[in-house]
Design an enzyme around this catalytic site. Structure first.
Site, mmCIF file in Angstrom:
data_model
loop_
_atom_site.group_PDB
_atom_site.id
_atom_site.type_symbol
_atom_site.label_atom_id
_atom_site.label_comp_id
_atom_site.label_asym_id
_atom_site.label_seq_id
_atom_site.Cartn_x
_atom_site.Cartn_y
_atom_site.Cartn_z
ATOM 1 N N CYS A 68 0.861 -1.186 0.000
ATOM 2 C CA CYS A 68 0.000 0.000 0.000
ATOM 3 C C CYS A 68 0.892 1.228 0.000
ATOM 4 O O CYS A 68 1.509 1.551 1.017
ATOM 5 C CB CYS A 68 -0.920 0.000 1.226
ATOM 6 S SG CYS A 68 -1.978 1.453 1.327
ATOM 7 N N HIS A 161 -2.696 -5.382 -10.413
ATOM 8 C CA HIS A 161 -3.479 -4.272 -10.950
ATOM 9 C C HIS A 161 -3.888 -4.553 -12.391
ATOM 10 O O HIS A 161 -3.092 -5.082 -13.177
ATOM 11 C CB HIS A 161 -2.679 -2.966 -10.909
ATOM 12 C CG HIS A 161 -2.442 -2.464 -9.530
ATOM 13 N ND1 HIS A 161 -3.284 -1.569 -8.910
ATOM 14 C CD2 HIS A 161 -1.470 -2.758 -8.625
ATOM 15 C CE1 HIS A 161 -2.831 -1.322 -7.685
ATOM 16 N NE2 HIS A 161 -1.732 -2.035 -7.497
ATOM 17 N N GLU A 210 -10.327 -0.695 -5.329
ATOM 18 C CA GLU A 210 -9.312 -1.519 -4.676
ATOM 19 C C GLU A 210 -9.877 -2.859 -4.224
ATOM 20 O O GLU A 210 -11.001 -2.946 -3.717
ATOM 21 C CB GLU A 210 -8.716 -0.783 -3.472
ATOM 22 C CG GLU A 210 -7.871 0.420 -3.865
ATOM 23 C CD GLU A 210 -6.966 0.868 -2.730
ATOM 24 O OE1 GLU A 210 -6.298 0.001 -2.126
ATOM 25 O OE2 GLU A 210 -6.938 2.073 -2.442
ATOM 26 N N CYS A 219 -5.032 5.751 -4.500
ATOM 27 C CA CYS A 219 -4.389 4.439 -4.356
ATOM 28 C C CYS A 219 -2.959 4.577 -4.846
ATOM 29 O O CYS A 219 -2.732 4.829 -6.039
ATOM 30 C CB CYS A 219 -5.145 3.384 -5.164
ATOM 31 S SG CYS A 219 -4.343 1.751 -5.169
ATOM 32 N N GLY A 222 -1.861 1.777 -7.172
ATOM 33 C CA GLY A 222 -2.645 1.953 -8.389
ATOM 34 C C GLY A 222 -2.116 3.087 -9.245
ATOM 35 O O GLY A 222 -2.078 3.004 -10.479
#
Length: 276
Positions: A68, A161, A210, A219, A222
């Site tokens: 993260c 992703h 997410e 994100c 992301g």
């Protein structure tokens, strides 16, 4: 805490033992019956030599995940504010590897996110029976989502992703389409679904659904995956400003095999205690 609107509960796991069940994590993340958060972070000491800390990440559905980027920035602000460390460049153990984070003079935090994984298998994407397409240096894959077929980049930043380019990110039903992509059978471990609108070669707008949390206001991983996809497709050039719904992030990437660097804010909202 939050990083560009992506919000976290951060727990001191150094001075207390944090052993919660998935149900307890889910309860804490509930915005009506708990405290409320996209993800929850537990800060602990690392047992690896020359690594300062480790931190664990739990999504609002109670599941533990690998990485993260926005959370890494919150982590840095947390350990400095709690005077757990003095140096500004910190090595941190996460579920799948080690990252470096740096507290900048302006208060922002830069995270060395390591090099992206561009192999679809490493992004836990089942390509069997699919014909890929190429655009510049990118490999694109067709994906049937409901009644339409889209082209995605399957990229891992330590977590998977699926990134697509859209004309107008505000016109997309991210809740509906993102859920279909997240749960798609070709992603057996589920996936983070990114919707990228290119404003110019150094600026994108981005929304991300997410895995295990739904759409968040930003994100970090992301944003990195989207910029990597755009650069490989020849549509973006580093550095890239990423405008998320909760704020702005900045991404730098020199190319294949090189680390992605994520820079952005991290803010404490409040602190307290809760009895479970």
């Amino acid at each position: 805490m939050h990083g560009a609107g992506n919000d976290f509960l951060v727990f001191d796991g150094i001075h207390q033992q944090i052993q919660f069940t998935p149900e307890q994590w889910k309860s804490l993340a509930d915005r009506r019956f708990g405290v409320g958060a996209d993800q929850m972070l537990v800060v602990e000491r690392s047992e690896i030599p020359e690594v300062d800390f480790r931190y664990r990440i739990f999504n609002s559905d109670g599941g533990e995940v690998e990485h993260c980027g926005n959370g890494a920035r919150a982590f840095v602000k947390f350990v400095h504010e709690k005077k757990l460390i003095k140096k500004k460049r910190i090595r941190v153990e996460i579920k799948k590897g080690i990252i470096e984070v740096n507290l900048e003079e302006d208060g922002n935090v830069t995270v060395d996110m390591n090099a992206p994984f561009l192999d679809a298998d490493l992004a836990s994407f089942d390509t069997q029976g699919l014909d890929s397409k190429t655009e510049a240096a990118a490999t694109l894959w067709p994906l049937e989502v409901g009644a339409k077929k889209i082209l995605i980049s399957a990229i891992s930043m330590g977590n998977p992703h699926a990134v697509q380019i859209v004309e107008d990110v505000d016109a997309i039903d991210v809740a509906a389409e993102g859920a279909l992509i997240e749960q798609h059978t070709r992603f057996p471990e589920r996936v983070n679904a990114g919707f990228m609108q290119i404003v110019d070669p150094h600026h994108i707008k981005l929304r991300v659904f997410e895995r295990g949390a739904g759409e968040t206001l930003a994100c970090g991983t992301g944003a990195c995956a989207a910029v990597v996809s755009g650069i490989l497709r020849g549509r973006l050039k580093s550095p890239v400003k990423v405008t998320a719904r909760g704020g702005e992030l900045n991404i730098q990437w020199a190319g294949v095999g090189e680390s992605v660097f994520l820079t952005g804010p991290a803010v404490k909202v409040f602190e307290g205690e809760i009895n479970l």
